[in-house]
Design an enzyme around this catalytic site. Structure first.
Site, mmCIF file in Angstrom:
data_model
loop_
_atom_site.group_PDB
_atom_site.id
_atom_site.type_symbol
_atom_site.label_atom_id
_atom_site.label_comp_id
_atom_site.label_asym_id
_atom_site.label_seq_id
_atom_site.Cartn_x
_atom_site.Cartn_y
_atom_site.Cartn_z
ATOM 1 N N GLU A 206 8.045 -21.329 16.298
ATOM 2 C CA GLU A 206 8.442 -21.346 17.328
ATOM 3 C C GLU A 206 7.681 -22.637 18.253
ATOM 4 O O GLU A 206 8.011 -23.664 18.986
ATOM 5 C CB GLU A 206 7.981 -20.501 18.673
ATOM 6 N N GLU B 158 11.665 -12.541 12.672
ATOM 7 C CA GLU B 158 11.149 -11.306 13.509
ATOM 8 C C GLU B 158 12.041 -9.908 13.777
ATOM 9 O O GLU B 158 11.883 -8.997 13.847
ATOM 10 C CB GLU B 158 10.918 -12.068 15.431
HETATM 11 C C1 3H9 Z 1 6.518 -12.767 15.519
HETATM 12 O O1 3H9 Z 1 5.843 -14.533 15.524
HETATM 13 C C2 3H9 Z 1 6.582 -13.084 16.787
HETATM 14 C C3 3H9 Z 1 6.936 -14.692 17.904
HETATM 15 O O2 3H9 Z 1 8.531 -14.619 17.770
HETATM 16 C C4 3H9 Z 1 6.460 -14.327 19.202
HETATM 17 C C5 3H9 Z 1 5.456 -13.370 19.758
HETATM 18 C C6 3H9 Z 1 5.241 -14.025 21.790
HETATM 19 N N1 3H9 Z 1 0.005 -11.768 11.506
HETATM 20 O O3 3H9 Z 1 1.806 -11.964 2.630
HETATM 21 P P1 3H9 Z 1 0.388 -11.565 2.621
HETATM 22 C C7 3H9 Z 1 -1.648 -11.144 6.587
HETATM 23 S S1 3H9 Z 1 6.197 -12.003 14.683
HETATM 24 C C8 3H9 Z 1 -1.494 -10.882 10.928
HETATM 25 O O4 3H9 Z 1 0.283 -10.539 1.087
HETATM 26 P P2 3H9 Z 1 1.966 -14.039 0.559
HETATM 27 C C9 3H9 Z 1 -1.207 -9.709 5.398
HETATM 28 O O5 3H9 Z 1 -1.264 -8.522 6.032
HETATM 29 C C10 3H9 Z 1 5.879 -12.163 13.190
HETATM 30 N N2 3H9 Z 1 -1.574 -10.547 9.290
HETATM 31 O O6 3H9 Z 1 0.230 -12.899 1.399
HETATM 32 C C11 3H9 Z 1 -1.764 -9.975 4.235
HETATM 33 O O7 3H9 Z 1 -3.604 -9.686 4.797
HETATM 34 P P3 3H9 Z 1 -4.476 -8.732 4.140
HETATM 35 C C12 3H9 Z 1 6.822 -13.276 12.499
HETATM 36 C C13 3H9 Z 1 -0.377 -11.374 8.858
HETATM 37 O O8 3H9 Z 1 0.885 -14.931 0.033
HETATM 38 C C14 3H9 Z 1 -2.319 -11.645 4.033
HETATM 39 O O9 3H9 Z 1 -1.798 -11.982 5.416
HETATM 40 N N3 3H9 Z 1 6.070 -13.632 10.990
HETATM 41 C C15 3H9 Z 1 0.262 -12.046 8.801
HETATM 42 O O10 3H9 Z 1 1.705 -13.263 -0.038
HETATM 43 C C16 3H9 Z 1 -1.650 -11.939 3.303
HETATM 44 O O11 3H9 Z 1 -0.334 -11.813 3.006
HETATM 45 C C17 3H9 Z 1 6.219 -12.966 9.824
HETATM 46 O O12 3H9 Z 1 6.984 -12.320 9.917
HETATM 47 C C18 3H9 Z 1 0.897 -11.821 10.374
HETATM 48 N N4 3H9 Z 1 2.179 -12.823 11.332
HETATM 49 O O13 3H9 Z 1 2.380 -13.956 1.773
HETATM 50 C C19 3H9 Z 1 5.489 -13.442 8.335
HETATM 51 N N5 3H9 Z 1 1.452 -12.235 7.746
HETATM 52 O O14 3H9 Z 1 -4.789 -9.489 2.736
HETATM 53 C C20 3H9 Z 1 4.482 -12.383 7.990
HETATM 54 C C21 3H9 Z 1 0.465 -11.893 6.651
HETATM 55 O O15 3H9 Z 1 -5.503 -7.943 4.928
HETATM 56 N N6 3H9 Z 1 3.926 -13.135 6.735
HETATM 57 N N7 3H9 Z 1 -0.302 -11.382 7.226
HETATM 58 O O16 3H9 Z 1 -3.672 -7.488 3.007
HETATM 59 C C22 3H9 Z 1 5.075 -12.908 5.575
HETATM 60 O O17 3H9 Z 1 5.842 -13.378 5.428
HETATM 61 C C23 3H9 Z 1 3.802 -12.929 4.246
HETATM 62 O O18 3H9 Z 1 2.493 -12.469 4.751
HETATM 63 C C24 3H9 Z 1 3.321 -15.238 3.853
HETATM 64 C C25 3H9 Z 1 1.795 -14.749 2.757
HETATM 65 C C26 3H9 Z 1 5.127 -15.371 3.718
HETATM 66 C C27 3H9 Z 1 2.762 -15.296 5.053
#
Ligand code: 3H9
Length: 712
Positions: free
Chosen positions: A113, A133
């Site tokens: 975004e 999302e």
């Molecule tokens: C959104 O954006 C809403 C908006 O439209 C508007 C709002 C108003 N937040 O997966 P990993 C942590 S909704 C906080 O193991 P990888 C994860 O818990 C969001 N923490 O690594 C982990 O922590 P820990 C939309 C997050 O390299 C560490 O980071 N976004 C977030 O295999 C490493 O993660 C998503 O849905 C977060 N957003 O994969 C994306 N993301 O080390 C969600 C990750 O303590 N994330 N963490 O266990 C992912 O898909 C994967 O984490 C990513 C990296 C591909 C980024």
């Protein structure tokens, strides 16, 4: 040119001027999530860029592997802190100087975004774009629903939002999501070059909000919206947010930008307040937390380059495919040449079917099969780093295999059993190196099912457990640590809720009613459909095996045995609980099965009673939750979240309900306990409240209170 002194912003957002370009870098490990400090930093940086008269263009970058992985998921459910992301995006878009987003790595959710709000977009080959999302029960809430369709068209934007899956840089460019594709990995240099070029040419700001869907594109846009609505019940059954996504995108056609934004905000809040959002975010963290086990915190995995598999049946072949898919060469052992040939054919069959369905090209199939080798002599496993035994479920047979492995394998090789229920402690005692023995319980089909139970016997070394978890990551599976007991986590719980289903059958419910109720709850299939798919003979063999040790006080329902005695084993025999005319996979209700049930009830002197769908699910879930609580209480699962993950990834528990113990917290543990106590009035032997459930209710606590991290 020497960098200009840094402007003071929050640490997680740094900015500097490089000539006429104001460079804003988000540096908030691990994934540059847009927590409050980042939002504040971004807001302040844009302000600073605008006020600096030397600045002609602004460049936004993410430091590290990701651009921005979205909103900080940990903030959801807490009181929002200003500035809201939607205001940050509006501020970026309103900047009077051109803003360029240079994307290397993931731009996800709120991260995308931010990109959409910028005026110019550049991507490097490693860039990934997604609006995931929906997988968290949400919709893009910072203008994504309004800006993405304006940039890339309604259909492509809907796909991005409803699928939640990432697209690469090239595709993003083809769809109009990014303006420029630049080869390389240096987003700073590529971004600076683009920003300088724009500054030099006096390029204008280009607010995405000002774009309109062309009149000529309106009919296709409306069609895409109608098609998405029509797919709601099929593709997104039970989910709350997809319909809200479609409504918000509809606003792009019907309303001015600001009104669309307000509608998006309103829908976002509605989604935020749903139990589905809570469950899906619980699931997101639970699957990551499940990999944090004490052993993996204390030790490094052993090297893993070559794998052995003993047994080429359905399970062994499926495991072989999972390994080959992950690039691990496999040596398969079978007892003789014909069996080995069958094993190879089983592996090839999986790949051939992928080629036939267009999922894999023939050259890739050949490459993967080329990493397979077979032997009848265990000596071929001398250099394997890990061997998985997948032979017949019998302790004597498995012990014989382990004796061979003990002789042939090099010191330090991991010796794994794929047993579903046998005592791995006992198996480990049969070899000279019990510290190397572990359970790796794959679920069928092993190359597809995500769950891997890592069963940890008493004497196993920490680095062997760590290797199990490393293997799961490599296979892209979700691993759950389980202690040794009959059925480990998943199958042990399954055995109990299956019994609850059998008791309802005996007392008057039909298998079709039960399956329908279970599907209505969100499982892809009901228990009787699953039995027909797996083959009734498997459960029959297990019941016979358990017969001598079965608690005589426990009711026994012989209806399934009556079907098996007739050779009705399910899909593979054309009938089971359902009829499968002409080898079809969609079952039809079978009046003869209903007649057999009536007959059995008559023999047992049971007057059938009616069950509503709610009655069915209360019993089904109470049985599942109660046994899940026992599994945690006895330390078979480390935490409630481990049970949730096992049931989500191995047993089709609906993600949007977060797993049985998250669901129990949501329903109220006192409600579940009251149900169990009420059912116990009819059958006190089966319905025994788990001590953990009783304790939590007495203390007014929840399963989630026990979900602390266990990494050593
Ligand atoms: C959104 O954006 C809403 C908006 O439209 C508007 C709002 C108003 N937040 O997966 P990993 C942590 S909704 C906080 O193991 P990888 C994860 O818990 C969001 N923490 O690594 C982990 O922590 P820990 C939309 C997050 O390299 C560490 O980071 N976004 C977030 O295999 C490493 O993660 C998503 O849905 C977060 N957003 O994969 C994306 N993301 O080390 C969600 C990750 O303590 N994330 N963490 O266990 C992912 O898909 C994967 O984490 C990513 C990296 C591909 C980024």
């Amino acid at each position: 040119m020497a960098p200009h002194p840094a402007h003071p912003t929050q640490d997680v957002v740094t900015s500097r001027r490089e000539g006429s370009v104001f460079v804003i870098t988000i540096d908030h490990p691990p994934v540059n999530a847009l927590g409050v400090a980042v939002r504040q930093g971004l807001m302040a940086a844009i302000e600073a860029a605008e006020q600096d008269p030397e600045v002609q263009a602004v460049l936004v970058l993410g430091a590290g592997r990701h651009f921005i992985a979205g909103a900080d998921i940990r903030e959801f459910g807490k009181p929002p802190q200003p500035p809201l992301l939607t205001d940050v995006c509006n501020r970026i878009e309103a900047c009077t100087k051109p803003v360029v987003a240079a994307v290397q790595g993931s731009a996800l959710g709120g991260g995308l975004e931010v990109v959409l709000a910028a005026h110019y977009r550049l991507a490097l080959p490693g860039a990934k774009f997604a609006l995931p999302e929906v997988t968290l029960g949400l919709l893009p809430g910072a203008g994504g629903t309004q800006r993405a369709p304006r940039l890339m068209g309604v259909e492509a934007a809907l796909n991005l939002m409803l699928d939640g899956k990432p697209i690469g840089a090239r595709q993003a460019q083809a769809l109009g999501l990014v303006d420029r594709w630049v080869d390389g990995t240096d987003s700073v240099q590529a971004g600076l070059a683009y920003a300088r070029e724009l500054a030099a040419s006096g390029a204008p700001v280009r607010p995405t909000r000002d774009l309109r869907i062309a009149v000529a594109d309106m009919p296709a846009a409306s069609q895409a919206l109608d098609a998405a609505r029509a797919s709601l019940n099929k593709k997104y059954r039970g989910l709350f947010s997809p319909a809200r996504i479609i409504d918000a995108v509809q606003a792009v056609l019907d309303r001015p930008f600001d009104e669309g934004l307000r509608l998006e905000r309103d829908h976002f809040r509605q989604c935020l307040d749903t139990p589905q959002r809570q469950a899906l975010i619980h699931t997101f963290f639970a699957e990551r937390e499940a990999a944090k086990v004490p052993e993996a915190g204390r030790a490094q995995p052993r090297p893993l380059d070559r794998v052995g598999i003993v047994g080429g049946g359905t399970m062994g072949a499926g495991i072989a495919v999972a390994m080959l898919d992950a690039g691990l060469p496999v040596t398969m052992i079978e007892r003789d040449e014909p069996s080995l040939e069958r094993g190879r054919a089983n592996v090839a069959k999986v790949y051939d079917s992928l080629v036939q369905r267009g999922r894999l090209d023939a050259a890739e199939r050949d490459r993967r099969l080329g990493m397979w080798s077979g032997a009848t002599d265990y000596q071929a496993l001398a250099d394997a780093d890990l061997v998985v035994e997948a032979v017949f479920e019998d302790m004597a047979v498995k012990s014989a295999v382990f004796a061979e492995l003990d002789r042939a394998c090099k010191p330090g090789a991991v010796l794994a059993s794929n047993t579903s229920y046998l005592d791995i402690d006992q198996l480990a005692k049969t070899v000279s190196r019990p510290q190397d023995v572990i359970g790796l319980h794959f679920f069928s089909p092993a190359n597809i099912m995500k769950l891997l139970e890592i069963v940890v016997p008493d004497q196993v070394a920490d680095d062997v457990v760590a290797t199990g978890f490393a293997l799961a990551r490599r296979l892209k599976k979700v691993a759950v640590r389980a202690g040794v007991c009959d059925g480990f986590i998943g199958n042990r719980i399954l055995a109990v809720y299956r019994l609850a289903a059998d008791y309802m059958l005996a007392d008057g419910a039909s298998p079709y009613q039960i399956d329908q109720a279970v599907r209505g709850f969100g499982f892809p299939m009901g228990p009787f459909q699953v039995a027909d798919l797996a083959g009734g003979d498997i459960g029959w063999a297990a019941r016979k095996r358990r017969a001598p040790t079965r608690d005589p006080n426990l009711r026994y329902v012989p209806i399934a045995d009556r079907l098996c005695e007739r050779g009705w084993f399910g899909q593979k025999t054309g009938r089971g609980w359902y009829l499968y005319p002409e080898g079809g996979r969609a079952g039809q209700e079978d009046p003869e099965v209903l007649a057999i049930m009536d007959e059995e009830r008559r023999k047992a002197g049971v007057a059938p009673r009616a069950f509503t769908q709610e009655d069915i699910m209360r019993r089904y879930m109470a049985a599942m939750i109660n046994e899940a609580a026992n599994v945690v209480h006895q330390g078979i699962a480390l935490r409630p979240l481990d049970v949730d993950v096992a049931m989500l990834y191995g047993f089709g528990f609906p993600r949007y309900r977060g797993g049985p113990l998250h669901y129990a917290d949501h329903v109220g543990l006192d409600v579940v306990l009251a149900d169990i106590r009420a059912f116990a009035a009819e059958d006190p032997h089966f319905w025994k409240p788990s001590p953990l459930l009783v304790e939590l209710v007495e203390q007014g606590r929840h399963f989630n209170d026990l979900n602390q991290s266990k990494q050593g």
